[in-house]
Design a protein around this motif. Structure first.
Motif, mmCIF file in Angstrom:
data_model
loop_
_atom_site.group_PDB
_atom_site.id
_atom_site.type_symbol
_atom_site.label_atom_id
_atom_site.label_comp_id
_atom_site.label_asym_id
_atom_site.label_seq_id
_atom_site.Cartn_x
_atom_site.Cartn_y
_atom_site.Cartn_z
ATOM 1 N N LEU A 48 4.458 -10.494 -11.633
ATOM 2 C CA LEU A 48 5.108 -9.578 -12.575
ATOM 3 C C LEU A 48 5.885 -10.341 -13.642
ATOM 4 C CD1 LEU A 48 6.571 -6.808 -10.219
ATOM 5 C CD2 LEU A 48 4.549 -6.657 -11.682
ATOM 6 N N GLU A 49 5.853 -9.817 -14.862
ATOM 7 C CA GLU A 49 6.637 -10.418 -15.946
ATOM 8 C C GLU A 49 8.115 -10.054 -15.823
ATOM 9 O OE1 GLU A 49 5.011 -9.701 -19.823
ATOM 10 O OE2 GLU A 49 2.978 -10.140 -19.130
ATOM 11 N N GLU A 50 8.390 -8.852 -15.305
ATOM 12 C CA GLU A 50 9.767 -8.383 -15.098
ATOM 13 C C GLU A 50 9.998 -8.135 -13.616
ATOM 14 O OE1 GLU A 50 11.450 -5.083 -17.399
ATOM 15 O OE2 GLU A 50 9.620 -5.204 -18.604
ATOM 16 N N LEU A 51 11.211 -8.387 -13.170
ATOM 17 C CA LEU A 51 11.538 -8.074 -11.785
ATOM 18 C C LEU A 51 11.601 -6.566 -11.609
ATOM 19 C CD1 LEU A 51 14.351 -10.645 -10.915
ATOM 20 C CD2 LEU A 51 11.940 -10.716 -10.257
ATOM 21 N N PRO A 52 11.205 -6.076 -10.446
ATOM 22 C CA PRO A 52 11.288 -4.638 -10.209
ATOM 23 C C PRO A 52 12.742 -4.192 -10.062
ATOM 24 C CG PRO A 52 10.599 -5.765 -8.223
ATOM 25 C CD PRO A 52 10.641 -6.790 -9.306
ATOM 26 N N ASP A 53 12.957 -2.911 -10.288
ATOM 27 C CA ASP A 53 14.284 -2.334 -10.127
ATOM 28 C C ASP A 53 14.590 -2.035 -8.671
ATOM 29 O OD1 ASP A 53 15.136 -1.778 -13.044
ATOM 30 O OD2 ASP A 53 13.074 -1.026 -12.927
ATOM 31 N N LEU A 54 13.527 -1.905 -7.863
ATOM 32 C CA LEU A 54 13.687 -1.518 -6.465
ATOM 33 C C LEU A 54 12.409 -1.833 -5.698
ATOM 34 C CD1 LEU A 54 15.415 0.022 -4.313
ATOM 35 C CD2 LEU A 54 14.413 2.137 -5.195
ATOM 36 N N ILE A 55 12.586 -2.221 -4.435
ATOM 37 C CA ILE A 55 11.450 -2.463 -3.546
ATOM 38 C C ILE A 55 11.619 -1.593 -2.304
ATOM 39 C CG2 ILE A 55 10.298 -4.145 -2.047
ATOM 40 C CD1 ILE A 55 11.105 -6.322 -4.065
ATOM 41 N N PHE A 56 10.547 -0.904 -1.926
ATOM 42 C CA PHE A 56 10.484 -0.170 -0.670
ATOM 43 C C PHE A 56 9.560 -0.934 0.266
ATOM 44 C CE2 PHE A 56 11.651 3.257 -3.575
ATOM 45 C CZ PHE A 56 12.550 4.001 -2.827
ATOM 46 N N LEU A 57 10.031 -1.229 1.474
ATOM 47 C CA LEU A 57 9.235 -1.967 2.463
ATOM 48 C C LEU A 57 9.102 -1.164 3.746
ATOM 49 C CD1 LEU A 57 10.788 -5.569 2.301
ATOM 50 C CD2 LEU A 57 8.554 -4.849 1.423
ATOM 51 N N ASP A 58 7.871 -0.931 4.151
ATOM 52 C CA ASP A 58 7.618 -0.318 5.453
ATOM 53 C C ASP A 58 7.966 -1.348 6.530
ATOM 54 O OD1 ASP A 58 6.722 1.514 7.379
ATOM 55 O OD2 ASP A 58 4.668 0.794 7.266
ATOM 56 N N MET A 59 8.554 -0.896 7.600
ATOM 57 C CA MET A 59 8.944 -1.807 8.684
ATOM 58 C C MET A 59 7.742 -2.460 9.357
ATOM 59 S SD MET A 59 12.190 -2.218 9.255
ATOM 60 C CE MET A 59 12.275 -2.740 10.959
ATOM 61 N N ASN A 60 6.775 -1.646 9.747
ATOM 62 C CA ASN A 60 5.674 -2.129 10.587
ATOM 63 C C ASN A 60 4.375 -2.187 9.806
ATOM 64 O OD1 ASN A 60 7.283 -2.216 13.051
ATOM 65 N ND2 ASN A 60 7.339 0.000 12.817
ATOM 66 N N MET A 61 4.001 -3.422 9.428
ATOM 67 C CA MET A 61 2.752 -3.651 8.706
ATOM 68 C C MET A 61 2.076 -4.889 9.297
ATOM 69 S SD MET A 61 3.973 -3.138 4.738
ATOM 70 C CE MET A 61 5.377 -4.258 4.863
#
Length: 150
Positions: A48-61
């Motif tokens: 990405l050229e810009e950092l995201p404003d927010l990240i959502f991460l699923d626990m179990n992957m």
């Protein structure tokens, strides 16, 4: 200000699609990239050229879990300030505590009702940036059973 960028890592395709559909309803200025695991999310992040404003991460992957990815993100000075919200269908206290200890903004239990998801994401996305933690605290204090903070 341009589009807000959100990254989502979740191995369940239906959950990813529901999440993205909810975001489209809320605000078409939100750009959401999705990945099937933490490793893929980290690769997307580097591109990405810009950092995201927010990240959502699923626990179990598979390949790299949300907790493993969270640790990598918080240990890397380039990404350590990006807010991360852990998501899961589980409401196990240990998972919640582990997430918060590693630096997640909150632990979000995926709602079964699409309208609940839209309403919660509406509050979260309306408060990206410095107001995010306060918005999460308000959701938690109002008894939102899906949001857990320390």
């Amino acid at each position: 200000m341009g589009q807000n960028i959100i990254l989502l890592a979740d191995d369940d395709r239906d959950d990813r699609e529901m999440f993205q559909e909810a975001l489209e309803i809320i605000n078409d200025d939100l750009l959401c990239y999705s990945a099937v695991n933490g490793d893929e999310l980290l690769k997307q992040l580097q591109g990405l050229e810009e950092l995201p404003d927010l990240i959502f991460l699923d626990m179990n992957m598979p390949v790299m879990s949300g907790l493993e990815c969270l640790k990598v993100l918080k240990d890397d000075p380039r990404y350590s300030t990006i807010p991360v919200i852990m998501i899961s269908t589980s409401s196990h206290r240990k998972e919640m505590d582990d997430s918060l200890i590693l630096g997640a903004q909150c632990y979000f239990v995926k709602p079964n009702d699409f309208r609940d998801l839209v309403e919660i994401l509406k509050v979260i996305t309306a408060n990206l940036g410095s107001g995010l933690q306060d918005a999460l605290t308000v959701l938690n204090s109002k008894g939102c059973k899906h949001i857990h903070i320390s």
